[in-house]
Motif scaffolding. Structure first.
Motif, mmCIF file in Angstrom:
data_model
loop_
_atom_site.group_PDB
_atom_site.id
_atom_site.type_symbol
_atom_site.label_atom_id
_atom_site.label_comp_id
_atom_site.label_asym_id
_atom_site.label_seq_id
_atom_site.Cartn_x
_atom_site.Cartn_y
_atom_site.Cartn_z
ATOM 1 N N GLN A 149 -38.792 34.322 10.291
ATOM 2 C CA GLN A 149 -39.056 33.910 9.069
ATOM 3 C C GLN A 149 -37.827 33.473 8.354
ATOM 4 O OE1 GLN A 149 -41.028 37.003 7.031
ATOM 5 N NE2 GLN A 149 -43.219 36.479 7.909
ATOM 6 N N THR A 150 -37.817 32.487 7.276
ATOM 7 C CA THR A 150 -37.136 31.937 6.621
ATOM 8 C C THR A 150 -37.207 31.943 5.091
ATOM 9 O OG1 THR A 150 -38.088 29.855 6.497
ATOM 10 C CG2 THR A 150 -36.496 30.291 8.495
ATOM 11 N N GLY A 151 -36.242 31.927 4.117
ATOM 12 C CA GLY A 151 -36.229 31.845 3.017
ATOM 13 C C GLY A 151 -34.846 31.610 2.170
ATOM 14 N N PHE A 152 -34.914 31.334 0.851
ATOM 15 C CA PHE A 152 -33.641 31.010 0.034
ATOM 16 C C PHE A 152 -33.798 31.702 -1.077
ATOM 17 C CE2 PHE A 152 -36.382 27.362 -0.486
ATOM 18 C CZ PHE A 152 -36.318 27.258 -1.933
ATOM 19 N N VAL A 153 -32.690 32.309 -1.682
ATOM 20 C CA VAL A 153 -32.425 32.497 -2.939
ATOM 21 C C VAL A 153 -31.392 31.701 -3.734
ATOM 22 C CG1 VAL A 153 -31.514 34.457 -4.626
ATOM 23 C CG2 VAL A 153 -33.126 35.027 -2.420
ATOM 24 N N VAL A 154 -31.450 31.186 -4.927
ATOM 25 C CA VAL A 154 -30.690 30.204 -5.537
ATOM 26 C C VAL A 154 -30.660 30.598 -7.104
ATOM 27 C CG1 VAL A 154 -30.966 28.528 -3.866
ATOM 28 C CG2 VAL A 154 -32.383 28.417 -5.849
ATOM 29 N N THR A 155 -29.560 30.140 -7.795
ATOM 30 C CA THR A 155 -29.601 30.341 -9.252
ATOM 31 C C THR A 155 -29.648 29.090 -10.179
ATOM 32 O OG1 THR A 155 -27.218 30.238 -9.173
ATOM 33 C CG2 THR A 155 -28.380 32.558 -9.061
ATOM 34 N N LYS A 156 -29.959 27.796 -9.309
ATOM 35 C CA LYS A 156 -30.449 26.776 -9.943
ATOM 36 C C LYS A 156 -32.050 26.652 -9.366
ATOM 37 C CE LYS A 156 -27.904 23.187 -11.012
ATOM 38 N NZ LYS A 156 -27.239 21.924 -10.862
ATOM 39 N N ALA A 157 -32.494 25.409 -9.690
ATOM 40 C CA ALA A 157 -33.917 25.183 -9.409
ATOM 41 C C ALA A 157 -34.079 25.345 -7.781
ATOM 42 C CB ALA A 157 -34.211 23.609 -9.912
ATOM 43 N N VAL A 158 -35.217 25.600 -7.303
ATOM 44 C CA VAL A 158 -35.543 25.723 -6.033
ATOM 45 C C VAL A 158 -35.716 24.255 -5.438
ATOM 46 C CG1 VAL A 158 -36.709 27.931 -6.338
ATOM 47 C CG2 VAL A 158 -37.788 25.934 -6.489
ATOM 48 N N THR A 159 -35.764 23.097 -6.370
ATOM 49 C CA THR A 159 -35.764 21.819 -5.771
ATOM 50 C C THR A 159 -34.407 21.127 -6.127
ATOM 51 O OG1 THR A 159 -36.555 21.254 -8.124
ATOM 52 C CG2 THR A 159 -38.405 21.658 -6.443
ATOM 53 N N ASP A 160 -33.485 21.952 -6.094
ATOM 54 C CA ASP A 160 -32.036 21.314 -6.517
ATOM 55 C C ASP A 160 -31.657 20.879 -4.896
ATOM 56 O OD1 ASP A 160 -30.146 20.495 -8.533
ATOM 57 O OD2 ASP A 160 -29.100 22.127 -7.331
ATOM 58 N N ALA A 161 -30.580 20.117 -5.111
ATOM 59 C CA ALA A 161 -30.120 19.269 -3.826
ATOM 60 C C ALA A 161 -29.800 20.359 -2.615
ATOM 61 C CB ALA A 161 -28.609 18.848 -4.285
ATOM 62 N N THR A 162 -28.987 21.640 -2.943
ATOM 63 C CA THR A 162 -28.615 22.499 -1.936
ATOM 64 C C THR A 162 -29.944 23.183 -1.192
ATOM 65 O OG1 THR A 162 -26.458 22.983 -3.043
ATOM 66 C CG2 THR A 162 -27.331 24.347 -1.013
ATOM 67 N N PRO A 163 -30.754 23.817 -1.910
ATOM 68 C CA PRO A 163 -32.044 24.450 -1.069
ATOM 69 C C PRO A 163 -32.894 23.258 -0.411
ATOM 70 C CG PRO A 163 -32.229 24.778 -3.505
ATOM 71 C CD PRO A 163 -30.679 24.027 -3.116
ATOM 72 N N ALA A 164 -32.813 21.967 -1.453
ATOM 73 C CA ALA A 164 -33.752 21.032 -0.523
ATOM 74 C C ALA A 164 -33.184 20.347 0.378
ATOM 75 C CB ALA A 164 -33.831 20.026 -1.818
ATOM 76 N N SER A 165 -31.960 20.468 0.721
ATOM 77 C CA SER A 165 -31.297 19.792 2.011
ATOM 78 C C SER A 165 -31.968 20.769 3.155
ATOM 79 C CB SER A 165 -30.102 20.281 2.063
ATOM 80 O OG SER A 165 -29.284 19.624 0.899
ATOM 81 N N PHE A 166 -32.410 21.979 3.223
ATOM 82 C CA PHE A 166 -32.903 22.646 4.042
ATOM 83 C C PHE A 166 -34.491 22.539 4.484
ATOM 84 C CE2 PHE A 166 -29.306 24.635 3.188
ATOM 85 C CZ PHE A 166 -28.707 25.378 4.209
#
Length: 368
Positions: A149-166
């Motif tokens: 299973q996969t997931g992410f936690v960020v402090t900017k938008a979930v569509t921002d560049a770093t999470p979106a790269s994945f």
């Protein structure tokens, strides 16, 4: 929480110095000779005492933490303000990662994130695609195919560049509607960050129908660290409690997104707060790993922001003096920290594109 004091001396002097590539385009660059800022009386946190071992065991779980824009200088500012101690120091393997993109010696977050996630250098502003426009498979997607299973936690938008790269594929990091659609079609089971105005209620419902844990705070980004409370620590704990139940393990990406934001603003006080907030989240992960030794933890940055210089200070007084050379990114290498199963491979100097295959090898999976 202690009160903080920030003092600035003098005025800013702007110096135009040629051009750099930003999002693939040549633009005038501004170097900023900024008067020093002094930061002290920051909130101090305790750190874990034990050093996690490095093992040759196969990694069942992978936790990748990214401090956006976090160079060694940002780390050492936080270290001085936290009385000479950080959770980051408890990781036994340390290296450096080169960050240049396919289009510039100075990467942006889209190309930097894609290099880490997909093992491919690409052009600034591009997500999850190679310089010839072909879609790339991220390490997150590889581990999903392997049953994790996969997931992410960020402090900017979930569509921002770093999470979106994945999870996304685009030649324009600002096509948020397309990126949000890619998020809905991804296999992510934990999605925590900002963006209530960027991901529609219908899309959130579709993700939850698939069994995803979705927590969004803030219309675009989450509030800054000075107003965010313990959001990141709580969210990391919630993500771990959710993903650890999966029998085949998990991949979790955690981003301290607004270290970069504060550095762009040349705000040393907020930047130190963001880096300390990120380090407290590292502590949450390290404590969890003490009972989950079959886990690989890798911590790095996508690039360095602001050309920060440490000019003075005192560990005893928990004070640092610093100045910023630019309001943009720089091209220097960034630190890599690792602990746990397969961590030994992450020492030394490496390209950011090497991290994906090193993670796959640690999990006993074929490389790409």
């Amino acid at each position: 929480m202690k009160n903080y004091l920030v003092t600035q001396w003098g005025m800013l002097l702007l110096l135009l110095v040629g051009s750099v590539a930003v999002d693939g385009k040549s633009q005038p660059s501004v170097s900023i000779q900024q008067a020093p800022q002094v930061v002290n009386n920051m909130p101090v946190h305790e750190v874990v005492q034990s050093v996690l071992p490095v093992t040759r065991d196969k990694a069942r779980n992978v936790i990748l933490m990214i401090g956006d824009g976090m160079g060694s200088e940002h780390v050492w500012c936080a270290w001085m303000c936290n009385h000479g101690k950080l959770n980051l120091e408890r990781l036994p393997v340390i290296g450096f990662s080169r960050t240049r993109s396919a289009s510039s010696v100075i990467t942006d977050s889209a190309a930097g994130g894609t290099a880490i996630a997909c093992g491919t250098k690409t052009n600034n502003g591009w997500l999850g695609v190679s310089p010839d426009g072909k879609e790339c498979t991220s390490v997150m997607r590889c581990l999903e195919k392997a049953g994790k299973q996969t997931g992410f936690v960020v402090t900017k938008a979930v569509t921002d560049a770093t999470p979106a790269s994945f999870y996304a594929h685009s030649t324009d990091r600002y096509k948020v509607a397309d990126i949000a659609a890619d998020l809905v079609n991804s296999g992510c089971r934990v999605i925590i960050g900002g963006g209530t105005a960027l991901v529609s209620p219908k899309q959130i419902a579709a993700l939850r129908d698939k069994g995803a844990l979705v927590r969004l705070e803030g219309e675009k980004d989450c509030p800054p660290a000075s107003r965010r409370g313990n959001f990141l620590e709580r969210s990391v704990s919630e993500a771990l409690a959710t993903l650890e139940k999966h029998p085949d393990g998990f991949f979790l990406m955690i981003e301290g997104s607004q270290i970069d934001t504060a550095a762009h603003a040349r705000d040393l006080h907020e930047m130190v707060l963001e880096t300390l907030d990120f380090d407290r989240a590292v502590g949450v992960v390290l404590r969890w790993m003490q009972s989950h030794p079959d886990t690989l933890l890798v911590i790095t940055a996508d690039h360095q922001t602001s050309g920060l210089s440490l000019l003075g200070g005192s560990v005893e007084k928990e004070e640092v003096t610093g100045s910023f050379a630019t309001h943009r990114h720089s091209g220097v290498a960034v630190p890599v920290y690792a602990a746990g199963a397969g961590a030994a491979a992450f020492g030394g100097i490496q390209e950011n594109t090497e991290l994906k295959n090193k993670i796959l090898r640690a999990c006993g999976l074929p490389t790409e």
